[in-house]
Design a protein around this motif. Sequence first.
Motif, mmCIF file in Angstrom:
data_model
loop_
_atom_site.group_PDB
_atom_site.id
_atom_site.type_symbol
_atom_site.label_atom_id
_atom_site.label_comp_id
_atom_site.label_asym_id
_atom_site.label_seq_id
_atom_site.Cartn_x
_atom_site.Cartn_y
_atom_site.Cartn_z
ATOM 1 N N LEU A 125 0.813 -1.212 0.000
ATOM 2 C CA LEU A 125 0.000 0.000 0.000
ATOM 3 C C LEU A 125 0.847 1.263 0.000
ATOM 4 O O LEU A 125 0.479 2.267 -0.606
ATOM 5 N N THR A 126 1.996 1.217 0.677
ATOM 6 C CA THR A 126 2.903 2.372 0.654
ATOM 7 C C THR A 126 3.401 2.631 -0.761
ATOM 8 O O THR A 126 3.404 3.775 -1.244
ATOM 9 N N ALA A 127 3.823 1.562 -1.438
ATOM 10 C CA ALA A 127 4.287 1.706 -2.818
ATOM 11 C C ALA A 127 3.170 2.223 -3.720
ATOM 12 O O ALA A 127 3.382 3.117 -4.550
ATOM 13 N N THR A 240 9.950 7.235 4.733
ATOM 14 C CA THR A 240 10.314 7.191 6.159
ATOM 15 C C THR A 240 10.798 8.578 6.583
ATOM 16 O O THR A 240 11.973 8.773 6.879
ATOM 17 N N PRO A 241 9.895 9.554 6.590
ATOM 18 C CA PRO A 241 10.318 10.938 6.834
ATOM 19 C C PRO A 241 10.927 11.128 8.215
ATOM 20 O O PRO A 241 10.428 10.626 9.218
ATOM 21 N N LEU A 264 5.568 10.871 3.092
ATOM 22 C CA LEU A 264 4.401 10.017 2.851
ATOM 23 C C LEU A 264 3.943 9.399 4.169
ATOM 24 O O LEU A 264 4.722 8.781 4.882
ATOM 25 N N PHE A 265 2.665 9.555 4.454
ATOM 26 C CA PHE A 265 2.047 8.924 5.612
ATOM 27 C C PHE A 265 0.909 8.042 5.098
ATOM 28 O O PHE A 265 -0.044 8.530 4.502
ATOM 29 N N LEU A 266 1.037 6.752 5.323
ATOM 30 C CA LEU A 266 0.129 5.781 4.723
ATOM 31 C C LEU A 266 -1.306 5.967 5.203
ATOM 32 O O LEU A 266 -1.573 6.059 6.406
#
Length: 318
Positions: A125-127, A240-241, A264-266
Amino acid sequence: MLCDPRFCLTPCGTRRKKIVDHFPHVEVPLPTPSKDEVLIKLEAASLNPFDWKILHYVGTDIAGEVIEVGRSVRKFKPGDKVVALVSPFSGGGLAEFAVAKESITASRPSETSASESASLPVAGLTALQAITKTIGIKLDGSGERKNVLITAASGGVGHYAIQLAKLGNTHVTATCGARNIELVKSLGADEVIDYKTPDGAALKSPSGKKYDAVIHCAVGFPWSTFEPNLTLNGKVVDITPSSASMLTFALKKITFSKKQLVPLFLLPKSEDLQYLIDLVKEGKLKTVLDSKYPLTKAEDAWAKSIDGHATGKIIIEF
């Protein structure tokens, strides 16, 4: 029932060996699903760096069989095979049973194994979110052609990102270690750079291309490394901010820079998870499995994840 890590009685440290020994093996009651949840008997779970970074709430990616459903659940019934994302605020994906919201649970067809399905939620889902929502790549192959760089491309998110990006109209450059170059090529990358070489450290495309977007799955790399490699409107998506990347994000916003860093925050959704499962069923997306462990060896799987050199996904089978 096996130990549920949510009931850890001893504060966890950051040692890399025998971390699971901090979790007492205790009997806990069988969870009862609330009105919008399903109770799942687990068949497989996968580990993500997210798990060991927060320590107390181990395991979010699961696959198994529905045992009981809440009164308002409509999509699932007992006996259904599913894949789900357990709430990261409660965890519990390394127990024999777990509850998950209907809204982040998807059906698993017989063609896809529990191990492969359990690999999808966080990493897949992150990708998907990075590629389709943040970068705007259309996975039907339409849209303007983009040059994309994927760092740490042999890892959990990276190996899915390559395959998803190549469903769109993209040229993919990828970084990885020397031992994984052929694997990353086999997943569809057009160019692969050994991250330990000078060009790899500088993130330079072998063909001299500038990147329209970067899916940054590695750690480190200051903005000064990315900037000269980006097109005029290039975008770096940091999965991974860190505090430094958040500062860069803010500075680029307030200075109206055309080159952007985007943390990015899933935001997981069941329809996106179902989309990924359908791609697996159709043979358009595959999971690279680094290793499998029985639940009794969960501490070994945990240590392997923390080591940071897994190729693809680490699976725990029940």
